[in-house]
Each structure stands twice: as structure tokens, then as C-alpha cells.
Enzyme design. Sequence first.
Site, PDB file in Angstrom:
ATOM      1  N   ARG A  31      32.280   1.719  41.354  1.00 42.72           N
ATOM      2  CA  ARG A  31      33.221   1.603  40.143  1.00 42.72           C
ATOM      3  C   ARG A  31      33.193   2.621  39.302  1.00 42.72           C
ATOM      4  NH1 ARG A  31      29.595  -2.633  37.147  1.00 42.72           N
ATOM      5  NH2 ARG A  31      28.033  -1.313  37.837  1.00 42.72           N
ATOM      6  N   ASN A  50      31.745  -5.534  39.915  1.00 41.95           N
ATOM      7  CA  ASN A  50      30.872  -5.862  40.960  1.00 41.95           C
ATOM      8  C   ASN A  50      31.269  -7.682  41.046  1.00 41.95           C
ATOM      9  OD1 ASN A  50      30.043  -3.510  41.822  1.00 41.95           O
ATOM     10  ND2 ASN A  50      28.188  -3.758  41.025  1.00 41.95           N
TER      11      ASN A  50
END
Length: 103
Positions: A31, A50
Site C-alpha cells: 500500500r 487491505n
Amino acid sequence: MQSSAPPPEQGSGTVRMTAWVRGHVQGVGFRWFTRAQALAIGDLRGFASNLGDGRVQVVAEGSREKCARLLDWLREGDTPGRVDGVTEIWDTPRGGYPDFAIR
């Protein structure tokens, strides 16, 4: 697997691209690197998050060309971890994102 082609440009030419990235993409900085890539491309707003099933969801709003550059990076770039596949959809932007964030 590609789920749809980008929509034709409308008005401002801004689109929304949502991608689901499969593979070993959690717990490896994926990320963070996705946010860094979005900022490097510039003028993209959205987030990387996520999901409970091990995937990462990436939502980007901006020009079609810049969203496509981020999608190409997700598929073929120097990402951390291991990307086994990316599925995306294209839509009209919804707005509401001040920048590109990690969620």
C-alpha cells in the site's frame, strides 16, 4: 484478467479506476509503495486498502491516462511482494478524496 475497457472520456476526462490486486501483497509495504507511485504519477486521488481476503483494493480518480499508468504499474511494475493478478473496473468519478491515502 481485465474486466472492462476504460470508458470514453466525458466532460473533464476524469475517471475512476478500482483495482483488486491478488498475490502476496499484504505485510510487504504494498500500500505504501502504491501511494508513492500514485503521488509520483501526480494528480491522482483515492486510496489503497487491505481487504480481509488478502487482496489490496486500489481506487484512483484522475485522468484516464494517469489511472492507466497506475494500473500498468500494479500489473507489471517493481512492486513489493508478489502480484498474481489484477482485476479492474472503470467508472465515473465519485470525488471526495483530498489526496491519495493508505487505509
